[in-house]
Enzyme design. Structure first.
Site, PDB file in Angstrom:
ATOM      1  N   PRO A 249       0.791  -1.228   0.000  1.00 29.49           N
ATOM      2  CA  PRO A 249       0.000   0.000   0.000  1.00 29.49           C
ATOM      3  C   PRO A 249       0.826   1.282   0.000  1.00 29.49           C
ATOM      4  O   PRO A 249       1.889   1.347   0.634  1.00 29.49           O
ATOM      5  CB  PRO A 249      -0.813  -0.102   1.300  1.00 29.49           C
ATOM      6  CG  PRO A 249      -0.100  -1.110   2.127  1.00 29.49           C
ATOM      7  CD  PRO A 249       0.548  -2.061   1.176  1.00 29.49           C
ATOM      8  N   ASN A 250       0.307   2.250  -0.715  1.00 30.73           N
ATOM      9  CA  ASN A 250       0.874   3.605  -0.820  1.00 30.73           C
ATOM     10  C   ASN A 250       2.146   3.691  -1.669  1.00 30.73           C
ATOM     11  O   ASN A 250       2.659   4.776  -1.912  1.00 30.73           O
ATOM     12  CB  ASN A 250       1.125   4.219   0.568  1.00 30.73           C
ATOM     13  CG  ASN A 250      -0.157   4.312   1.367  1.00 30.73           C
ATOM     14  OD1 ASN A 250      -1.154   4.851   0.880  1.00 30.73           O
ATOM     15  ND2 ASN A 250      -0.165   3.769   2.578  1.00 30.73           N
TER      16      ASN A 250
ATOM     17  N   ARG B 269       5.271  10.887  -2.571  1.00 34.22           N
ATOM     18  CA  ARG B 269       5.000  10.575  -1.171  1.00 34.22           C
ATOM     19  C   ARG B 269       6.252  10.778  -0.306  1.00 34.22           C
ATOM     20  O   ARG B 269       7.288  10.190  -0.585  1.00 34.22           O
ATOM     21  CB  ARG B 269       4.579   9.109  -1.117  1.00 34.22           C
ATOM     22  CG  ARG B 269       4.490   8.530   0.229  1.00 34.22           C
ATOM     23  CD  ARG B 269       4.402   7.021   0.173  1.00 34.22           C
ATOM     24  NE  ARG B 269       4.197   6.530   1.525  1.00 34.22           N
ATOM     25  CZ  ARG B 269       4.429   5.297   1.911  1.00 34.22           C
ATOM     26  NH1 ARG B 269       4.852   4.411   1.049  1.00 34.22           N
ATOM     27  NH2 ARG B 269       4.234   4.953   3.158  1.00 34.22           N
TER      28      ARG B 269
ATOM     29  N   TYR C 269      11.291   8.479   1.068  1.00 32.81           N
ATOM     30  CA  TYR C 269      11.185   7.481   0.001  1.00 32.81           C
ATOM     31  C   TYR C 269      11.782   7.922  -1.340  1.00 32.81           C
ATOM     32  O   TYR C 269      11.784   7.142  -2.292  1.00 32.81           O
ATOM     33  CB  TYR C 269       9.710   7.075  -0.182  1.00 32.81           C
ATOM     34  CG  TYR C 269       9.120   6.492   1.077  1.00 32.81           C
ATOM     35  CD1 TYR C 269       9.627   5.305   1.613  1.00 32.81           C
ATOM     36  CD2 TYR C 269       8.087   7.131   1.763  1.00 32.81           C
ATOM     37  CE1 TYR C 269       9.110   4.771   2.788  1.00 32.81           C
ATOM     38  CE2 TYR C 269       7.561   6.599   2.935  1.00 32.81           C
ATOM     39  CZ  TYR C 269       8.077   5.420   3.447  1.00 32.81           C
ATOM     40  OH  TYR C 269       7.565   4.890   4.610  1.00 32.81           O
TER      41      TYR C 269
ATOM     42  N   ASN D 274       7.743  -5.783  -1.111  1.00 32.29           N
ATOM     43  CA  ASN D 274       7.772  -4.685  -0.149  1.00 32.29           C
ATOM     44  C   ASN D 274       6.339  -4.587   0.375  1.00 32.29           C
ATOM     45  O   ASN D 274       5.486  -4.005  -0.284  1.00 32.29           O
ATOM     46  CB  ASN D 274       8.200  -3.375  -0.807  1.00 32.29           C
ATOM     47  CG  ASN D 274       8.261  -2.234   0.216  1.00 32.29           C
ATOM     48  OD1 ASN D 274       7.755  -2.364   1.339  1.00 32.29           O
ATOM     49  ND2 ASN D 274       8.878  -1.131  -0.173  1.00 32.29           N
TER      50      ASN D 274
ATOM     51  N   ALA E  91       3.207  -0.861   4.728  1.00 32.01           N
ATOM     52  CA  ALA E  91       2.661  -0.818   6.096  1.00 32.01           C
ATOM     53  C   ALA E  91       2.227  -2.198   6.595  1.00 32.01           C
ATOM     54  O   ALA E  91       2.258  -2.462   7.803  1.00 32.01           O
ATOM     55  CB  ALA E  91       1.493   0.152   6.149  1.00 32.01           C
TER      56      ALA E  91
ATOM     57  N   GLU F 141      12.311  -9.774   1.289  1.00 35.12           N
ATOM     58  CA  GLU F 141      11.572  -8.605   1.762  1.00 35.12           C
ATOM     59  C   GLU F 141      12.420  -7.358   1.499  1.00 35.12           C
ATOM     60  O   GLU F 141      13.611  -7.346   1.815  1.00 35.12           O
ATOM     61  CB  GLU F 141      11.318  -8.767   3.264  1.00 35.12           C
ATOM     62  CG  GLU F 141      10.634  -7.593   3.922  1.00 35.12           C
ATOM     63  CD  GLU F 141      10.543  -7.772   5.446  1.00 35.12           C
ATOM     64  OE1 GLU F 141      10.879  -8.859   5.964  1.00 35.12           O
ATOM     65  OE2 GLU F 141      10.149  -6.797   6.109  1.00 35.12           O
TER      66      GLU F 141
ATOM     67  N   HIS G 215      12.625  -2.981   1.731  1.00 30.92           N
ATOM     68  CA  HIS G 215      12.101  -1.684   2.168  1.00 30.92           C
ATOM     69  C   HIS G 215      13.012  -0.594   1.638  1.00 30.92           C
ATOM     70  O   HIS G 215      14.241  -0.723   1.717  1.00 30.92           O
ATOM     71  CB  HIS G 215      12.042  -1.594   3.696  1.00 30.92           C
ATOM     72  CG  HIS G 215      11.126  -2.615   4.272  1.00 30.92           C
ATOM     73  ND1 HIS G 215       9.763  -2.476   4.220  1.00 30.92           N
ATOM     74  CD2 HIS G 215      11.373  -3.819   4.847  1.00 30.92           C
ATOM     75  CE1 HIS G 215       9.209  -3.551   4.761  1.00 30.92           C
ATOM     76  NE2 HIS G 215      10.168  -4.383   5.134  1.00 30.92           N
TER      77      HIS G 215
ATOM     78  N   ARG H 218      13.713   3.684  12.214  1.00 25.41           N
ATOM     79  CA  ARG H 218      12.530   4.545  12.233  1.00 25.41           C
ATOM     80  C   ARG H 218      11.703   4.298  13.507  1.00 25.41           C
ATOM     81  O   ARG H 218      12.219   3.764  14.479  1.00 25.41           O
ATOM     82  CB  ARG H 218      11.731   4.330  10.940  1.00 25.41           C
ATOM     83  CG  ARG H 218      12.548   4.707   9.686  1.00 25.41           C
ATOM     84  CD  ARG H 218      11.728   4.602   8.439  1.00 25.41           C
ATOM     85  NE  ARG H 218      10.601   5.536   8.455  1.00 25.41           N
ATOM     86  CZ  ARG H 218       9.600   5.501   7.570  1.00 25.41           C
ATOM     87  NH1 ARG H 218       9.605   4.605   6.610  1.00 25.41           N
ATOM     88  NH2 ARG H 218       8.621   6.378   7.638  1.00 25.41           N
TER      89      ARG H 218
HETATM   90  C1  DQA Z   1       8.298   0.886   3.637  1.00 30.71           C
HETATM   91  C2  DQA Z   1       8.435   1.099   5.141  1.00 30.71           C
HETATM   92  C3  DQA Z   1       7.099   0.924   5.833  1.00 30.71           C
HETATM   93  O1  DQA Z   1       7.221   1.136   7.220  1.00 30.71           O
HETATM   94  C4  DQA Z   1       6.090   1.922   5.295  1.00 30.71           C
HETATM   95  O2  DQA Z   1       4.825   1.696   5.868  1.00 30.71           O
HETATM   96  C5  DQA Z   1       6.029   1.941   3.814  1.00 30.71           C
HETATM   97  C6  DQA Z   1       7.235   1.767   3.018  1.00 30.71           C
HETATM   98  C7  DQA Z   1       9.621   1.171   2.892  1.00 30.71           C
HETATM   99  O3  DQA Z   1       9.719   0.783   1.737  1.00 30.71           O
HETATM  100  O4  DQA Z   1      10.515   1.806   3.449  1.00 30.71           O
HETATM  101  O5  DQA Z   1       4.970   2.194   3.247  1.00 30.71           O
HETATM  102  O6  DQA Z   1       7.988  -0.465   3.401  1.00 30.71           O
END
Ligand code: DQA
Length: 191
Positions: free
Chosen positions: A35-36, A43, A48, A99, A102, A123, A125, A132
Site C-alpha cells: 500500500p501507498n 510521497r 522514500y 515490499n 505498512a 523482503e 524496504h 525509524r
Molecule cells: C516501507 C516502510 C514501511 O514502514 C512503510 O509503511 C512503507 C514503506 C519502505 O519501503 O521503506 O509504506 O515499506
C-alpha cells in the site's frame, strides 16, 4: 554450465538481442509492492525519494532482462489482493520479492501466505525500518523471508533480484546434482 549461463548463451546465439527470448527454464519472479507505494515519487520524498513506481518498475524490468529472468510486477493497496497474488505465485513462479509497506508491521495474513506457498521470498524496504519509529521495527514477514534489504532505496530491489536469482540458481543446481544420485540408488535397489 549453469542454467543461467546456458540460457544467456542460447539467447545470444539464437535471438540477438537476447533479452527478448524466453525459455521454459527461465527463472520467474513475482515482485509485489504494498500500500501507498503507488505514490512513490510524490510521497514523503525525504524518506522514500523522488523515483516514481513506474520508474522503479522499469529499472527492475531492465535488470531482469539483462539477467534473463522473467518478472511480474504488481502493486496493491489491498491486503487481500496481495495475499491472493502470493497464493497464485505457487504455480508459475520460482520466487517472490515483496515490499509489504505498512502491512509489514501488521499482517499475519501476508506472513502466512508466504509461509504457505513456500517460495523463496526477499523482503525489501526503501527506508531503513530499523532506524525509524518503534512500530516499524517489527516485521511479520522477516521470519518467513530468506532475507531482508532495508534502507538502500530503489537499489534494494535490484539487489534483491540478484540475491534471489543466485539463491534460486544454486538450489536448482543442487536439485540437479542430487537427482542422479537418487536414480542410481533406485537402480541398484531394483537389480
Ligand atoms: C516501507 C516502510 C514501511 O514502514 C512503510 O509503511 C512503507 C514503506 C519502505 O519501503 O521503506 O509504506 O515499506
Amino acid at each position: 554450465m549453469d542454467c543461467y549461463n546456458a540460457t544467456l548463451l542460447a539467447c545470444t546465439r539464437n535471438h540477438p538481442p537476447y533479452p527478448v527470448c524466453e525459455h521454459n527454464n527461465m527463472l520467474r519472479i513475482r515482485v509485489l509492492h504494498g500500500p501507498n507505494l503507488n505514490l512513490l515519487g510524490t510521497r514523503e520524498q525525504s524518506i522514500y525519494g523522488t523515483l516514481s513506481l513506474d520508474a522503479l518498475d522499469s529499472a527492475i524490468t531492465k535488470l531482469a532482462k539483462e539477467m534473463a529472468v522473467k518478472v511480474d510486477l504488481r502493486q496493491s493497496n489491498s491486503e487481500s489482493e496481495l495475499v491472493t497474488w502470493i497464493q497464485e505465485a505457487r504455480t508459475g513462479y520460482d520466487g517472490i520479492i515483496i515490499n509489504p509497506a505498512a502491512y509489514t508491521h501488521t499482517s499475519v495474513a501476508i506472513r502466512d501466505a508466504i509461509a504457505s506457498v513456500g517460495l523463496p521470498t526477499v523482503e525489501v524496504h526503501l527506508s531503513n525500518i530499523h532506524r525509524r519509529e518503534e512500530f516499524r521495527q517489527r516485521s511479520y514477514v522477516a521470519g518467513v523471508a530468506i532475507g531482508q534489504i532495508s534502507g538502500l532505496g530503489p537499489t534494494g530491489y535490484l539487489l534483491a533480484l540478484r540475491g534471489l536469482h543466485d539463491h534460486l540458481t544454486a538450489s536448482r543446481r543442487q536439485k540437479k546434482t542430487a537427482a542422479p544420485a537418487t536414480s542410481r540408488r533406485t537402480a541398484k535397489g531394483t537389480r
